[in-house]
Design an enzyme around this catalytic site. Structure first.
Site, PDB file in Angstrom:
ATOM      1  N   GLU A   1       6.366  -8.371  -8.450  1.00  0.00           N
ATOM      2  CA  GLU A   1       4.989  -8.562  -8.901  1.00  0.00           C
ATOM      3  C   GLU A   1       4.815  -9.872  -9.652  1.00  0.00           C
ATOM      4  O   GLU A   1       3.826 -10.581  -9.462  1.00  0.00           O
ATOM      5  CB  GLU A   1       4.548  -7.380  -9.766  1.00  0.00           C
TER       6      GLU A   1
ATOM      7  N   HIS B   1      -3.548  -2.679  -8.217  1.00  0.00           N
ATOM      8  CA  HIS B   1      -3.081  -1.356  -8.635  1.00  0.00           C
ATOM      9  C   HIS B   1      -4.064  -0.243  -8.281  1.00  0.00           C
ATOM     10  O   HIS B   1      -3.750   0.937  -8.443  1.00  0.00           O
ATOM     11  CB  HIS B   1      -2.816  -1.344 -10.149  1.00  0.00           C
TER      12      HIS B   1
END
Length: 299
Positions: free
Chosen positions: A150, A183
């Site tokens: 990420e 997310h």
């Protein structure tokens, strides 16, 4: 051969619009890769986790090539390596690990005190005493694969494409929006498993909020230090600590002391954030005057 492994690039032609589009495409590709091979199991099932490891590995491997395609190829000997833009280098690496982690630990002074007085450090101690307990798919995802992939995709590969059009400040707030939205895909998974829609959406909005705030901090660290390693280590530490359980403070053993520790940690963090991330200490490419000239003065 060296030029192929470490291509010299500049980013003079990336406008704000092109920067947003390039970041959006890469962010969508990262999330989409998680669903290329649909798993019948929940997200925390070992088979699902291992399958997603493979997916994000492929996206992470291809991301530098994607950034390179948006960059300007150049034969200028003074131009910087693509890897330098991506924060992958060894210059000042020791302090690039130590000071961001120290700064993050200061911010978590209050939550650490809360853990200590609630005796939850017993479980933490057991975790540290038995390293074999670390090696499971969930821990590998939370403390290694997720922070590394990420931060690499959503910080190291997005920020070089945002800074040319927006400077060094605005990307700190723009870049995390891609990270926060990425997310939201958890909503689909949880709804498919029959969870209460109201609880799912409330959790998603809350998660979007704190991942965006963390993303701002991580982008700040990346630009100020010019290193990927600091954000990765801090991301892993934050995942280990979890979101601060502020609601437990009033019922804790020493509520006033713990409240004071939260405030002290926050104040020290705000006071030390700029000094401990002084770009000149880290030779951050994003704060070099010569680079700034190349990135802001378009031909």
């Amino acid at each position: 051969m060296a030029d192929l492994l470490s291509p010299r690039v500049s980013f003079t032609t990336i406008t704000p619009f092109r920067g947003i589009i390039s970041c959006l495409v890469l962010s969508v590709a990262y999330v989409a890769s998680l669903y290329v091979l649909k798993s019948p199991y929940p997200r925390d099932h070992p088979k699902t986790i291992k399958q997603r490891f493979r997916s994000v590995f492929v996206v992470s491997l291809m991301s530098p090539l994607y950034v390179w395609l948006w960059a300007d190829g150049t034969s200028d000997e003074t131009a910087l390596s693509l890897w330098k833009y991506l924060g992958i280098h060894f210059q000042s690496i020791f302090i690039a690990i130590l000071f961001p982690l120290l700064l993050t630990m200061i911010l978590f002074f209050g939550p650490t005190m809360l853990l200590y007085f609630s005796r939850e450090f017993v479980s933490v101690k057991g975790f540290l005493e038995y390293p074999s307990s670390w090696v499971n798919s969930i821990n590998l995802r939370n403390y290694l694969v997720a922070p590394l992939s990420e931060e690499f995709v959503f910080r190291a590969c997005l920020l070089p494409m945002l800074v040319p059009g927006f400077g060094n400040v605005m990307p700190i707030f723009i870049c995390p929006l891609f990270f926060g939205v990425a997310h939201i895909h958890h909503v689909i998974e949880r709804l498919q498993h029959g969870e209460n829609p109201k609880d799912v959406w409330f959790s998603a909005i809350f998660q979007f909020g704190y991942t965006t705030v963390f993303g701002c901090y991580s982008a700040f660290l990346f630009l100020r230090t010019g290193h990927l390693i600091g954000p990765v280590v801090c991301h892993s530490f934050c995942n280990f600590m979890g979101f601060p359980q502020v609601e437990q403070v009033p019922s804790s053993k020493f509520p006033r002391l713990i409240t004071a520790s939260f405030l002290i940690g926050l104040i020290l963090f705000l006071v030390l954030a700029l000094p401990l991330t002084n770009p000149s200490w880290y030779h951050s490419v994003y704060y070099q005057e010569q680079l700034q000239y190349r990135m802001t003065h378009k031909s």
